[in-house]
Design a protein around this motif. Structure first.
Motif, PDB file in Angstrom:
ATOM      1  N   GLU A 249      -5.884   6.321 -15.753  1.00 54.15           N
ATOM      2  CA  GLU A 249      -5.483   7.210 -14.654  1.00 54.15           C
ATOM      3  C   GLU A 249      -4.221   6.736 -13.932  1.00 54.15           C
ATOM      4  N   ILE A 250      -3.909   5.429 -14.055  1.00 53.30           N
ATOM      5  CA  ILE A 250      -2.814   4.904 -13.241  1.00 53.30           C
ATOM      6  C   ILE A 250      -1.691   4.289 -14.080  1.00 53.30           C
ATOM      7  N   ILE A 251      -2.002   3.218 -14.800  1.00 54.27           N
ATOM      8  CA  ILE A 251      -0.915   2.475 -15.466  1.00 54.27           C
ATOM      9  C   ILE A 251      -0.223   3.337 -16.533  1.00 54.27           C
ATOM     10  N   LEU A 252      -1.007   3.892 -17.453  1.00 53.36           N
ATOM     11  CA  LEU A 252      -0.388   4.693 -18.522  1.00 53.36           C
ATOM     12  C   LEU A 252       0.359   5.909 -17.984  1.00 53.36           C
ATOM     13  N   PRO A 253      -0.259   6.670 -17.053  1.00 50.14           N
ATOM     14  CA  PRO A 253       0.485   7.816 -16.504  1.00 50.14           C
ATOM     15  C   PRO A 253       1.792   7.424 -15.812  1.00 50.14           C
ATOM     16  N   VAL A 254       1.817   6.249 -15.165  1.00 52.88           N
ATOM     17  CA  VAL A 254       3.065   5.832 -14.509  1.00 52.88           C
ATOM     18  C   VAL A 254       4.127   5.488 -15.553  1.00 52.88           C
ATOM     19  N   ILE A 255       3.719   4.765 -16.589  1.00 54.56           N
ATOM     20  CA  ILE A 255       4.679   4.410 -17.643  1.00 54.56           C
ATOM     21  C   ILE A 255       5.220   5.692 -18.292  1.00 54.56           C
ATOM     22  N   LYS A 256       4.344   6.659 -18.516  1.00 53.22           N
ATOM     23  CA  LYS A 256       4.762   7.945 -19.102  1.00 53.22           C
ATOM     24  C   LYS A 256       5.684   8.689 -18.159  1.00 53.22           C
ATOM     25  N   ALA A 257       5.317   8.701 -16.871  1.00 54.29           N
ATOM     26  CA  ALA A 257       6.122   9.406 -15.876  1.00 54.29           C
ATOM     27  C   ALA A 257       7.525   8.806 -15.792  1.00 54.29           C
ATOM     28  N   MET A 258       7.589   7.483 -15.826  1.00 58.46           N
ATOM     29  CA  MET A 258       8.898   6.824 -15.746  1.00 58.46           C
ATOM     30  C   MET A 258       9.746   7.203 -16.962  1.00 58.46           C
ATOM     31  N   ALA A 259       9.124   7.250 -18.134  1.00 54.44           N
ATOM     32  CA  ALA A 259       9.867   7.632 -19.343  1.00 54.44           C
ATOM     33  C   ALA A 259      10.351   9.079 -19.214  1.00 54.44           C
ATOM     34  N   GLU A 260       9.467   9.936 -18.698  1.00 57.35           N
ATOM     35  CA  GLU A 260       9.830  11.343 -18.544  1.00 57.35           C
ATOM     36  C   GLU A 260      10.978  11.534 -17.562  1.00 57.35           C
ATOM     37  N   GLU A 261      11.034  10.667 -16.553  1.00 55.72           N
ATOM     38  CA  GLU A 261      12.105  10.737 -15.555  1.00 55.72           C
ATOM     39  C   GLU A 261      13.408  10.119 -16.066  1.00 55.72           C
ATOM     40  N   GLY A 262      13.346   9.585 -17.296  1.00 51.40           N
ATOM     41  CA  GLY A 262      14.556   8.977 -17.854  1.00 51.40           C
ATOM     42  C   GLY A 262      14.788   7.553 -17.389  1.00 51.40           C
ATOM     43  N   THR A 263      13.768   6.933 -16.813  1.00 48.80           N
ATOM     44  CA  THR A 263      13.897   5.547 -16.366  1.00 48.80           C
ATOM     45  C   THR A 263      12.748   4.736 -16.955  1.00 48.80           C
ATOM     46  N   LYS A 264      12.815   4.491 -18.266  1.00 46.01           N
ATOM     47  CA  LYS A 264      11.752   3.759 -18.959  1.00 46.01           C
ATOM     48  C   LYS A 264      11.473   2.436 -18.285  1.00 46.01           C
ATOM     49  N   TYR A 265      10.203   2.114 -18.160  1.00 48.42           N
ATOM     50  CA  TYR A 265       9.824   0.870 -17.499  1.00 48.42           C
ATOM     51  C   TYR A 265       9.476  -0.191 -18.530  1.00 48.42           C
ATOM     52  N   ARG A 266      10.293  -1.243 -18.571  1.00 48.88           N
ATOM     53  CA  ARG A 266      10.002  -2.380 -19.465  1.00 48.88           C
ATOM     54  C   ARG A 266       9.818  -3.622 -18.634  1.00 48.88           C
ATOM     55  N   GLY A 267       8.750  -4.351 -18.904  1.00 51.56           N
ATOM     56  CA  GLY A 267       8.506  -5.580 -18.138  1.00 51.56           C
ATOM     57  C   GLY A 267       7.042  -5.690 -17.825  1.00 51.56           C
ATOM     58  N   VAL A 268       6.738  -6.348 -16.716  1.00 46.08           N
ATOM     59  CA  VAL A 268       5.345  -6.408 -16.291  1.00 46.08           C
ATOM     60  C   VAL A 268       5.222  -5.520 -15.053  1.00 46.08           C
ATOM     61  N   LEU A 269       4.227  -4.667 -15.071  1.00 44.45           N
ATOM     62  CA  LEU A 269       4.008  -3.758 -13.940  1.00 44.45           C
ATOM     63  C   LEU A 269       2.769  -4.241 -13.198  1.00 44.45           C
ATOM     64  N   TYR A 270       2.926  -4.416 -11.907  1.00 45.88           N
ATOM     65  CA  TYR A 270       1.846  -4.944 -11.070  1.00 45.88           C
ATOM     66  C   TYR A 270       1.388  -3.814 -10.168  1.00 45.88           C
ATOM     67  N   ALA A 271       0.159  -3.361 -10.353  1.00 46.16           N
ATOM     68  CA  ALA A 271      -0.381  -2.321  -9.488  1.00 46.16           C
ATOM     69  C   ALA A 271      -1.260  -2.972  -8.434  1.00 46.16           C
ATOM     70  N   GLY A 272      -0.879  -2.789  -7.170  1.00 45.60           N
ATOM     71  CA  GLY A 272      -1.730  -3.195  -6.047  1.00 45.60           C
ATOM     72  C   GLY A 272      -2.649  -2.019  -5.755  1.00 45.60           C
ATOM     73  N   LEU A 273      -3.958  -2.203  -5.945  1.00 47.49           N
ATOM     74  CA  LEU A 273      -4.889  -1.076  -5.892  1.00 47.49           C
ATOM     75  C   LEU A 273      -5.953  -1.276  -4.830  1.00 47.49           C
ATOM     76  N   MET A 274      -6.417  -0.170  -4.275  1.00 50.03           N
ATOM     77  CA  MET A 274      -7.616  -0.206  -3.448  1.00 50.03           C
ATOM     78  C   MET A 274      -8.723   0.437  -4.271  1.00 50.03           C
ATOM     79  N   ILE A 275      -9.827  -0.293  -4.450  1.00 53.37           N
ATOM     80  CA  ILE A 275     -10.972   0.294  -5.153  1.00 53.37           C
ATOM     81  C   ILE A 275     -11.794   1.017  -4.082  1.00 53.37           C
ATOM     82  N   THR A 276     -11.583   2.306  -3.963  1.00 53.09           N
ATOM     83  CA  THR A 276     -12.265   3.091  -2.921  1.00 53.09           C
ATOM     84  C   THR A 276     -13.553   3.678  -3.507  1.00 53.09           C
ATOM     85  N   ASP A 277     -14.347   4.341  -2.652  1.00 55.59           N
ATOM     86  CA  ASP A 277     -15.566   4.937  -3.219  1.00 55.59           C
ATOM     87  C   ASP A 277     -15.236   6.174  -4.058  1.00 55.59           C
TER      88      ASP A 277
END
Ligand code: AMP
Ligand code: GLY
Length: 425
Positions: A249-277
């Protein structure tokens, strides 16, 4: 055989250098500026990490094959673009992709556009509009400066008066400079906070183990925020199910979104997340390894670190998988008295030699320097002590036993790192 340059001088960079040093394919490591621990495994040079020309001449002069950047500032300022223009290999996202961390507005608007789980909120360019908005919003709310503010640009406001003050400070008095030209006012998310990191080559994604940071200076998460006072990995709150959800729901869609926006993301991606209910939601992205999380994650990695770093650059991440050790790693940060406020430097550090050099405890240096044959403190966060265990309890015991053997004048650490994981058992 490769020569590698690591840019930075914190505990995160020491853990990366320590791991790279074990690689059979690494011939020599350089670090800029490094620290008192890094210089045992790497040649440390005093170049400013923002001096891209200086760094590039070092790389060209020494025939360095790969550069790894620790902190966000050089990435957001475009070090990767500058190096690639010169044909130099470097790990990390380019300037356009680094906006994921460099601009909270860019990040939020991308998340909202692609319907990726995150808090609701609004963007304000005018101080008065922001002030009007908080007349009617729910509390607590979170006021965030758009740009980089050394980790201090997020203010949690319990009442309208606090929100008004935050807006005046950020947009009026410009306490974070231009980083506060625009703000986001966001809903307050409740839950447990975790860090989920993943390598990406722009298309494929390989997750690292989850981790949990402890940002506040005092036990029980009290007091002002710091760069991080300790971490452990993996974080039991991230069950296999949640990990799958985070990736899907988060990491893959962001990587895809970045590619779609023409700004491919290469490197390590750090997601700061809140595990909500209602499941995991994004608080922020960082475009680099976390600190101190990396000091807990890296000792658990079995695979040669050079492999994923190169695969991200070459676009071959789909061909590799990472192997991990069993158990838990827990890192306790030893800081100087007064941190995150004013503190003194130059205090002699004792007790490190006596620590067993077995496989159970690793001491990563942050603010240390070697002076006249001794090791002295040189920063707010001085050392990260990482202990391993079959359980969180064992990791806590091992780490704090080692912590007890290290002394310097004014040493301070939290005594409760890992408490959330412990309470789950
Ligand atoms: P950030 O730099 O965006 O990660 O924010 C710093 C810290 O503020 C985070 O680690 C969280 O603890 C907290 N924070 C940020 N956004 C929110 C939010 N929407 N709700 C609750 N806490 C938040
Ligand atoms: N541990 C928080 C950070 O690296 O930003």
């Amino acid at each position: 055989m490769s020569k590698v340059l690591v840019v930075g001088g914190g505990g995160r960079e020491h853990s990366l250098v320590w791991k790279l040093h074990q690689s059979r394919d690494v011939e020599k490591i350089y670090a800029v500026p490094g620290n008192g621990g890094i210089c045992e495994a790497a040649e440390c040079l005093d170049i400013d990490p923002m001096d891209f020309e200086g760094l590039a001449s070092l790389v060209q002069g020494q025939g360095i094959d790969l550069t790894v950047v620790g902190s966000e500032a050089p990435l957001v300022a475009g070090i990767v673009d500058e190096f690639e223009k010169k044909g130099l290999r470097i790990f990390g996202p380019g300037k356009a992709a680094a906006r994921l961390e460099g601009s909270k507005v860019f990040c939020k608007e991308l998340l909202w556009k692609y319907d990726i789980p995150t808090g609701r909120g609004e963007v304000f360019e005018e101080r008065q509009d922001a002030l009007d908005f908080v007349k009617g919003c729910d509390f607590p709310c979170v006021v965030k400066a758009d740009g980089l503010a050394a980790g201090k640009g997020v203010i949690i406001c319990r009442y309208r008066e606090e929100a008004r003050e935050a807006i005046e400070n950020i947009m009026g008095r410009r306490i974070f400079g231009d980083a506060g030209r625009t703000v986001i006012i966001e809903e307050f998310l409740e839950g447990e906070e975790v860090s989920c990191l993943a390598f990406s080559d722009g298309e494929e994604v390989v997750p690292l183990l989850s981790a949990q940071d402890h940002k506040a200076i005092f036990d029980g998460d009290k007091g002002p925020n710091t760069g991080g006072m300790g971490a452990y990995s993996p974080a039991p709150v991230v069950t296999a199910e949640i990990e799958a959800e985070v990736m899907r729901e988060i990491i893959l869609p962001v990587i895809k979104a970045m590619a779609e926006e023409g700004t491919k993301y290469r490197g390590v991606l750090y997601a700061g997340l809140m595990i909500t209910d209602k499941g995991p939601k994004v608080l922020e992205f960082n475009v680099r390894f976390g600190d101190p999380e990396t000091q807990a994650i890296i000792p658990l990695l079995k695979t040669d670190l050079l492999l994923p770093l190169n695969a991200c650059i070459d676009g071959t991440l789909g061909e590799i998988s990472l192997e991990w050790n069993e158990g838990t790693a827990l890192c306790v940060v030893l800081a100087s008295r007064g941190y995150p406020g004013r503190y003194e430097r130059g205090k002699e550090i004792r007790g490190l030699e006596e620590l067993s050099s077995g496989k159970e405890v690793y001491v990563f240096h942050a603010g240390t320097v070697r002076r006249d044959g001794s090791l002295v403190t040189n920063g707010g966060r001085v050392l990260g002590v990482t202990g391993m265990g079959n359980s969180i309890k064992e990791a806590i015991d091992t780490t704090y036993r080692a912590v007890g053997e290290i002394q310097f004048d004014g040493v301070y650490c939290r005594r409760d790192i890992g408490f959330r994981a412990l309470n789950r058992n």
